[in-house]
Design an enzyme around this catalytic site. Structure first.
Site, PDB file in Angstrom:
ATOM      1  CG  MET A  24       2.520   0.010  27.842  1.00 15.69           C
ATOM      2  SD  MET A  24       2.443   0.136  26.042  1.00 15.69           S
ATOM      3  CE  MET A  24       2.162   1.898  25.852  1.00 15.69           C
ATOM      4  CB  SER A  25       2.400  -6.321  30.636  1.00 13.57           C
ATOM      5  OG  SER A  25       2.878  -7.645  30.573  1.00 13.57           O
ATOM      6  CB  THR A  26       6.275  -7.064  26.455  1.00 13.06           C
ATOM      7  OG1 THR A  26       7.145  -6.005  26.806  1.00 13.06           O
ATOM      8  CG2 THR A  26       6.567  -7.509  25.035  1.00 13.06           C
TER       9      THR A  26
END
Length: 426
Positions: free
Chosen positions: A111-113
Site C-alpha cells: 500500500m502507499s501510506t
C-alpha cells in the site's frame, strides 16, 4: 498498466492536496511542499484497489481502478490525491497487465501510506538537500520520490523485497527523473553498499531495531520506524539519532497510527469477537478508573507492552478491549464508574494496574530505548530512572505466530498487509 497521462488536471489535484495539508497544519516544511507539488503521483500509482467487503470477510472482494480508463479516472484521481492509504498489490502479484474491475480473494501486500503520515514522517526526519536517504520497504515509491526530490539525485535509495514491486517502482521513478534508486533485498539488512546514511526511514513496523540499521546510520543521522507489538491499537514511533561522537539516543512515543508489521508478525484482531461481545458484554463491576482518553498515547503504549495480547475494538460504541486468545474482554459502562468484564482473563484489572503504574511514573508520554546495554544485546525501554519508572524489554525480531504464507511484504517471513499505515484498525 502503464502510467496515466499527466497535465493541468493532475497538477491542480496536487495543489489542492497541498492546500489541504497546509490548512490542517500537517505540512510545515517548504522543501517538502515543493516536492509534493512536483512529484506526479499518477505515475507512481497508475492503479488502485478498492475494498468492497466489510471487516472480517473471507474471501475479500476488491475492485481495481485503472487510472487510464475513463470510467475509473475521477475516482482514481480522488483516491491517489486523498488522505487514505492506496491499496496497490495483492499477494505479491506482478503489477503489469492487471485487469480492471471486480476481483475476489487475496490480501494486500503493498500500500502507499496515506499522505499526512508520509508528510509527518519525512518532516520528523528532517529532509534537506545533500543528505543520503535510505527507505526500507518503499512499496510503489511515493515517499522515496518525495525524499529524492528534496535531497537531490543519486542520494535516495530504497530496499524492496518484492521483485515485481521493485521493478515497477524503479521504472516509474525513472519516468519521474528524480534520481532515486530501488534495489531488491531484505530490508532488515538495510543496504550496506550505500552506507552510511544521514536519514533512514522504515515503511514497516519492527518489534526491535535491527542492528544493521543502527550500524548504517551516519554520525548526526536520524532513523524513524514504528515499533510494533501484536496489537495494531497502540503503536509507537521510534526516532533514533546518532551524535557526532557515535552515541545513540532513541525516543519512543505513542501514536494514533503506525506502520503495519514486518513479515513474520501477525496482528491480533477484535473483529471475530465483535458479535460475542455484543451478546455477552460481561458482568458489571465498579471501577475507579474512567475510560482513559484515546490521546493518552503514553499510557496506551504502555498497555501494549505491559498487558500484552490485548486489542481495542474501535468499531464499538464504548471503549472495548479484547484478549482474543483468552476469550476475554472488558466493556466500559453501562454507567459511570462501572465496567463489564467477561472471560478468564480480567482485562480491566490489567488496564487498571498499568494505569496506576503509569500515574506513579509521572504519566510519561515518551520513553527512552537502550540498544544492547547487556551482554545479550536486549533492547530495553524506560520512562525514566528510579524505582517508579515504567520499564520493559523489546521482543526479538523472530515471532512464534507467523501469518498465512500467501501474504508477502518487505521483510523476512510472511505477514498481513505490510508497508502501510494502520489508522485505528478494528
Amino acid at each position: 498498466m502503464t502510467a496515466s497521462a499527466s497535465g493541468p488536471e493532475t497538477a491542480g489535484r496536487r495543489g489542492a492536496m497541498v492546500d489541504r495539508l497546509l490548512s490542517a497544519g500537517v505540512l510545515k516544511d517548504g522543501g517538502l511542499r515543493e516536492a509534493l507539488l512536483r512529484v506526479r503521483r499518477e505515475v507512481l500509482l497508475p492503479h488502485a484497489y478498492v475494498r468492497v467487503s466489510g471487516p472480517g470477510a473471507d474471501p475479500i472482494d476488491w475492485r481495481l481502478l485503472d487510472g487510464a480508463h475513463p470510467d475509473d479516472r475521477e475516482e482514481w484521481l480522488d483516491l491517489i490525491h486523498g488522505d487514505e492509504s492506496v491499496l496497490f498489490q495483492r499477494d505479491g502479484e506482478s503489477l503489469d497487465g492487471l485487469p480492471r474491475g471486480p476481483v475476489t480473494g487475496g490480501h494486500m501486500t503493498s500500500m502507499s501510506t496515506y499522505t499526512p503520515a508520509t508528510v509527518e514522517a519525512l518532516q520528523a526526519l528532517g529532509l534537506a538537500p545533500g543528505l543520503r536517504y535510505l527507505e526500507l520497504g518503499p512499496g510503489p515509491g511515493v515517499s522515496l520520490a518525495l525524499a529524492a526530490t528534496v535531497t537531490g539525485p543519486g542520494l535516495a535509495i530504497g530496499v524492496e523485497r518484492n521483485g515485481f514491486l521493485a521493478a515497477f517502482a524503479r521504472r516509474n521513478l525513472g519516468l519521474l527523473g528524480v534520481g532515486a534508486e530501488v534495489v531488491v533485498g531484505d530490508a532488515l539488512d538495510g543496504h550496506e553498499d550505500g552506507a552510511p546514511y544521514d536519514l533512514v526511514h522504515s515503511g514497516f513496523g519492527v518489534p526491535g531495531v535491527p542492528r544493521a540499521w543502527l550500524d548504517q546510520l551516519a554520525p548526526g543521522g536520524r532513523l524513524l520506524t514504528t515499533l510494533t507489538t501484536r496489537t495494531p491499537s497502540w503503536p509507537g514511533r521510534l526516532l533514533v539519532t546518532r551524535a557526532a561522537d557515535g552515541r545513540i539516543e532513541a525516543v519512543l512515543r505513542g501514536r494514533a497510527s503506525g506502520y503495519r508489521p514486518m513479515l513474520g508478525y501477525r496482528w491480533l484482531s477484535a473483529v471475530e469477537h465483535r458479535a460475542a461481545v455484543r451478546e455477552r458484554p460481561g458482568t458489571p463491576r465498579p471501577t475507579r478508573l474512567a475510560p482513559p482518553p484515546d490521546d493518552a498515547h503514553g499510557f496506551w503504549l504502555a498497555v501494549a507492552y505491559l498487558a500484552p495480547g490485548l486489542v481495542r475494538d474501535f468499531g464499538a460504541e464504548t471503549l472495548t478491549v479484547v484478549a482474543p486468545e483468552d476469550g476475554s474482554w472488558a466493556v466500559a459502562g453501562p454507567g459511570e464508574g462501572t465496567v463489564r468484564v467477561h472471560g478468564p482473563r480480567d482485562v480491566w484489572a490489567e488496564i487498571e494496574e498499568v494505569h496506576a503504574r503509569w500515574e506513579r511514573a509521572g504519566r510519561p508520554e515518551e520513553y527512552r530505548v537502550d540498544f544492547g546495554g547487556d551482554a545479550a544485546g536486549v533492547q530495553r525501554v524506560a520512562s525514566a530512572a528510579g524505582r517508579d519508572a515504567l520499564t520493559w524489554a523489546l521482543p526479538p525480531l523472530a515471532d512464534p505466530t507467523p501469518a498465512p504464507p500467501q501474504a508477502q511484504g518487505p521483510g523476512r517471513g510472511p505477514a498481513p498487509d505490510p508497508g502501510a499505515v494502520s489508522r485505528r484498525v478494528p
